[in-house]
Scaffold this motif. Structure first.
Motif, PDB file in Angstrom:
ATOM      1  N   PRO A  57      18.417  40.503  17.983  1.00  0.00           N
ATOM      2  CA  PRO A  57      18.560  40.119  19.396  1.00  0.00           C
ATOM      3  C   PRO A  57      19.882  39.386  19.643  1.00  0.00           C
ATOM      4  N   ILE A  58      20.464  39.647  20.799  1.00  0.00           N
ATOM      5  CA  ILE A  58      21.711  38.986  21.218  1.00  0.00           C
ATOM      6  C   ILE A  58      21.430  38.242  22.516  1.00  0.00           C
ATOM      7  N   ILE A  59      21.693  36.933  22.514  1.00  0.00           N
ATOM      8  CA  ILE A  59      21.531  36.115  23.726  1.00  0.00           C
ATOM      9  C   ILE A  59      22.919  35.666  24.160  1.00  0.00           C
ATOM     10  N   ARG A  60      23.299  36.039  25.372  1.00  0.00           N
ATOM     11  CA  ARG A  60      24.650  35.687  25.847  1.00  0.00           C
ATOM     12  C   ARG A  60      24.576  34.526  26.836  1.00  0.00           C
ATOM     13  N   PHE A  61      25.426  33.528  26.581  1.00  0.00           N
ATOM     14  CA  PHE A  61      25.545  32.353  27.450  1.00  0.00           C
ATOM     15  C   PHE A  61      26.948  32.312  28.044  1.00  0.00           C
ATOM     16  N   LYS A  62      27.093  31.605  29.137  1.00  0.00           N
ATOM     17  CA  LYS A  62      28.429  31.417  29.712  1.00  0.00           C
ATOM     18  C   LYS A  62      29.296  30.572  28.790  1.00  0.00           C
ATOM     19  N   ASN A  63      28.672  29.591  28.136  1.00  0.00           N
ATOM     20  CA  ASN A  63      29.402  28.675  27.253  1.00  0.00           C
ATOM     21  C   ASN A  63      28.508  28.372  26.047  1.00  0.00           C
ATOM     22  N   THR A  64      28.860  28.896  24.884  1.00  0.00           N
ATOM     23  CA  THR A  64      27.993  28.696  23.714  1.00  0.00           C
ATOM     24  C   THR A  64      28.065  27.273  23.167  1.00  0.00           C
ATOM     25  N   ARG A  65      29.151  26.550  23.417  1.00  0.00           N
ATOM     26  CA  ARG A  65      29.187  25.136  23.008  1.00  0.00           C
ATOM     27  C   ARG A  65      28.126  24.350  23.777  1.00  0.00           C
ATOM     28  N   ARG A  66      28.055  24.598  25.071  1.00  0.00           N
ATOM     29  CA  ARG A  66      27.076  23.898  25.894  1.00  0.00           C
ATOM     30  C   ARG A  66      25.654  24.324  25.507  1.00  0.00           C
ATOM     31  N   ALA A  67      25.499  25.615  25.270  1.00  0.00           N
ATOM     32  CA  ALA A  67      24.182  26.112  24.865  1.00  0.00           C
ATOM     33  C   ALA A  67      23.773  25.540  23.513  1.00  0.00           C
ATOM     34  N   MET A  68      24.724  25.424  22.585  1.00  0.00           N
ATOM     35  CA  MET A  68      24.412  24.910  21.253  1.00  0.00           C
ATOM     36  C   MET A  68      23.882  23.488  21.328  1.00  0.00           C
ATOM     37  N   ALA A  69      24.442  22.668  22.210  1.00  0.00           N
ATOM     38  CA  ALA A  69      23.976  21.285  22.346  1.00  0.00           C
ATOM     39  C   ALA A  69      22.500  21.255  22.744  1.00  0.00           C
ATOM     40  N   SER A  70      22.110  22.112  23.683  1.00  0.00           N
ATOM     41  CA  SER A  70      20.713  22.142  24.127  1.00  0.00           C
ATOM     42  C   SER A  70      19.799  22.737  23.062  1.00  0.00           C
ATOM     43  N   ILE A  71      20.238  23.815  22.445  1.00  0.00           N
ATOM     44  CA  ILE A  71      19.433  24.459  21.402  1.00  0.00           C
ATOM     45  C   ILE A  71      19.210  23.497  20.240  1.00  0.00           C
ATOM     46  N   ALA A  72      20.263  22.803  19.838  1.00  0.00           N
ATOM     47  CA  ALA A  72      20.157  21.856  18.720  1.00  0.00           C
ATOM     48  C   ALA A  72      19.194  20.725  19.050  1.00  0.00           C
ATOM     49  N   SER A  73      19.298  20.188  20.264  1.00  0.00           N
ATOM     50  CA  SER A  73      18.405  19.112  20.671  1.00  0.00           C
ATOM     51  C   SER A  73      16.951  19.580  20.652  1.00  0.00           C
ATOM     52  N   ASP A 122      10.027  29.062  17.652  1.00  0.00           N
ATOM     53  CA  ASP A 122      10.184  30.351  18.301  1.00  0.00           C
ATOM     54  C   ASP A 122      11.462  30.359  19.147  1.00  0.00           C
ATOM     55  N   LEU A 123      12.235  31.437  19.046  1.00  0.00           N
ATOM     56  CA  LEU A 123      13.500  31.542  19.779  1.00  0.00           C
ATOM     57  C   LEU A 123      13.273  31.401  21.284  1.00  0.00           C
ATOM     58  N   LYS A 124      12.183  31.954  21.777  1.00  0.00           N
ATOM     59  CA  LYS A 124      11.899  31.889  23.209  1.00  0.00           C
ATOM     60  C   LYS A 124      11.797  30.436  23.677  1.00  0.00           C
ATOM     61  N   ASN A 125      11.174  29.587  22.865  1.00  0.00           N
ATOM     62  CA  ASN A 125      11.039  28.174  23.230  1.00  0.00           C
ATOM     63  C   ASN A 125      12.355  27.419  23.085  1.00  0.00           C
ATOM     64  N   LEU A 126      13.167  27.843  22.138  1.00  0.00           N
ATOM     65  CA  LEU A 126      14.461  27.184  21.946  1.00  0.00           C
ATOM     66  C   LEU A 126      15.350  27.316  23.173  1.00  0.00           C
ATOM     67  N   ILE A 127      15.263  28.446  23.857  1.00  0.00           N
ATOM     68  CA  ILE A 127      16.208  28.725  24.937  1.00  0.00           C
ATOM     69  C   ILE A 127      15.561  28.712  26.322  1.00  0.00           C
ATOM     70  N   LYS A 128      14.276  28.308  26.410  1.00  0.00           N
ATOM     71  CA  LYS A 128      13.563  28.469  27.679  1.00  0.00           C
ATOM     72  C   LYS A 128      14.135  27.612  28.805  1.00  0.00           C
ATOM     73  N   GLU A 129      14.806  26.496  28.484  1.00  0.00           N
ATOM     74  CA  GLU A 129      15.359  25.628  29.527  1.00  0.00           C
ATOM     75  C   GLU A 129      16.826  25.926  29.823  1.00  0.00           C
ATOM     76  N   LEU A 130      17.388  26.931  29.157  1.00  0.00           N
ATOM     77  CA  LEU A 130      18.817  27.202  29.267  1.00  0.00           C
ATOM     78  C   LEU A 130      19.104  28.316  30.266  1.00  0.00           C
ATOM     79  N   GLU A 131      20.314  28.258  30.831  1.00  0.00           N
ATOM     80  CA  GLU A 131      20.778  29.334  31.697  1.00  0.00           C
ATOM     81  C   GLU A 131      21.357  30.440  30.820  1.00  0.00           C
ATOM     82  N   VAL A 132      20.693  31.595  30.835  1.00  0.00           N
ATOM     83  CA  VAL A 132      21.083  32.720  29.974  1.00  0.00           C
ATOM     84  C   VAL A 132      21.724  33.801  30.842  1.00  0.00           C
ATOM     85  N   GLU A 133      22.852  34.316  30.365  1.00  0.00           N
ATOM     86  CA  GLU A 133      23.540  35.390  31.089  1.00  0.00           C
ATOM     87  C   GLU A 133      22.834  36.731  30.872  1.00  0.00           C
TER      88      GLU A 133
END
Length: 488
Positions: free
Chosen positions: A76-92, A2-13
């Protein structure tokens, strides 16, 4: 997942649209997106992923991660300050935090990274560990070889490789960690157990601008480790890093030849074919080694590997057996067999320090003349070109300046910059732009007892000229032209 679980620990803009959607695949290349995919927009050096959102949606993307303000109502569009940093967390998260299930060993530095990873592999496999490697030559998982355009792959690719390792019952991953990967967030979510620093010499200054920036990028690895950091004290940057990280909780081991350290090489003897020495370490650690690479840099590579394996609890006799059995790395000071009267070595040396180390080592056991064939890559750090020319002129009896991978640059511009340096030494040289013909000329002029060093490409089997990728293997070319010239 679920997308919500993928990004729940991330800082989202910001979030536009519902995020209760299932994600089945994740890509930063829109062409690879499949139905149920999350497309992560990365702003790169050559292109910008934000320009390919429409293509990603057409291919089946059900959500888009961005770092720019994007107006899109279809998904849905999820905006992050830095998508490289977000990608590392999402991938993990997507792959189940796989690096936490591995003993991760990271090796950083300008030179020696590849050799150190392969030496550690040899030792640990002698200790019945099941290892994988990620680095310049390839990724190796259970004898499967995979190639990457980068020394350290992007975070999404990395986490996928770690999951593949776990699924293949690998327990230890030994990986080269480039300065680019540390700066560009590729290893942000990698749980390193051991970090190793080999050395720092001028390279990648087109990216880092200064040596201080380059060192600071490398230093980031040692704030990510949990078990042990291992640093070369004979390197000035290594000594600076030791001072900077001395208050970390992570234990530190050091190695050297010329300075007091935890692991020190003594009684070094080079007979031109082999290198023998003793290694003295903590807790009465003492082993005798004989390496098949007769060069001082091989001692440093061995010391780094010994310290690493010691930190992981490998017994001294197992370490010695693994090192003594090590046959070398493809393209690293690799001899070419079957030549008549003269000898030839290929090496990946493509930095000033690496070239100097190789030529110094070669000079020690060359019976007659040392002939060097080398060039510099295009679209890369230009400051090292005259420096490498000066080094070749200083140590070689004769140099042939030629193309390496010119890429988009004019080869003759690169050659003229190298020539600036070699002229300072008043060394003997010629310029032959065609690499095959340059190697042919070296083979033709070689006399009994001469040694030809062909530097810069090592293990590579292609040459990049403009937008073409040509088949080119230095080792095979030497044998081909030697056969044509009657030197086999």
């Amino acid at each position: 997942m679920d997308l919500k679980n993928l990004i729940k620990e991330l800082e989202v803009e910001s979030i536009y649209g519902p995020i209760d959607v299932q994600i089945d695949n994740i890509h930063y290349d829109s062409r690879l997106i499949k139905p149920g995919g999350l497309f992560i927009c990365i702003e790169g050096f050559m292109t910008d992923g934000h320009n390919y959102i429409n293509e990603a949606i057409e291919n089946g993307a059900v959500a888009i991660a961005v770092e720019k303000e994007i107006h899109e109502d279809r998904v849905p569009i999820i905006r992050f300050k830095n998508t490289r940093r977000a990608m590392a967390s999402i991938a993990s998260n997507f792959y189940g935090k796989p690096s936490q299930l591995l003993d991760m060993i990271g090796v950083t530095g300008t030179n020696g990274k590849t050799s150190v990873t392969y030496i550690i592999k040899s030792i640990l496999e002698n200790y019945d560990r099941k290892t994988a490697i990620i680095g310049t030559l390839a990724t190796l998982i259970n004898n499967e070889k995979m190639y990457s355009a980068r020394t350290t792959p992007e975070s999404l690719d990395l986490q996928g490789l770690f999951r593949k390792m776990i699924d293949g019952d690998v327990d230890t991953c030994i990986m080269e960690v480039s300065s680019h990967s540390l700066e560009l967030n590729r290893v942000d979510e990698v749980s390193f157990k051991v970090g190793i620093f080999t050395n720092l010499t001028p390279d990648h200054l087109d990216f880092h601008s200064t040596m201080d920036n380059y060192r600071e990028a490398k230093k980031k690895l040692f704030y990510k480790t949990t078990h042990c950091n291992i640093i070369n004290l004979d390197d000035e940057a290594g000594r600076i890093i030791v001072k900077d990280i001395k208050n970390l909780d992570t234990p530190l081991l050091t190695y050297s030849i010329n300075n007091p350290a935890d692991f020190v090489a003594e009684n070094i003897h080079n007979n031109g074919k082999e290198l023998s020495f003793d290694v003295v370490g903590p807790e009465n650690f003492n082993i005798k080694l004989t390496l098949k690479t007769p060069a001082l840099f091989a001692v440093y590579n061995a010391l780094a590997s010994i310290a690493c394996c010691y930190s992981l609890g490998v017994p001294a006799d197992i370490i010695a057996d693994g090192l003594n059995a090590f046959i070398g790395v493809p393209g690293r000071f690799q001899s070419i067999d079957g030549l008549k009267e003269f000898s030839a070595v290929v090496d990946y040396a493509h930095t000033p320090d690496a070239l100097e180390n190789v030529l110094k080592a070669a000079k020690e056991f060359t019976k007659n003349k040392l002939i060097t064939v080398f060039g510099c890559g295009g679209d890369r750090d230009q400051t090292k070109r005259p420096v490498m020319g000066e080094i070749a002129g200083k140590y070689s009896d004769f140099s042939i300046i030629t193309s390496d991978n010119p890429r988009s640059e004019d080869p003759y511009v690169i050659l003229s910059m190298i020539e600036e340096g070699i002229k300072r030494t008043k060394g003997n040289y010629i310029i032959i732009e065609d690499r095959k013909e340059a190697i042919r000329e070296a083979v033709k002029m070689a006399e009994a007892g001469d040694l030809i060093v062909i530097a810069g490409k090592g293990h590579e089997t292609t040459q990049i000229v403009k937008d073409r990728v040509l088949v080119f293997d230095d080792k095979q070319v030497v044998l081909e032209v030697a056969g044509e010239e009657g030197r086999i």
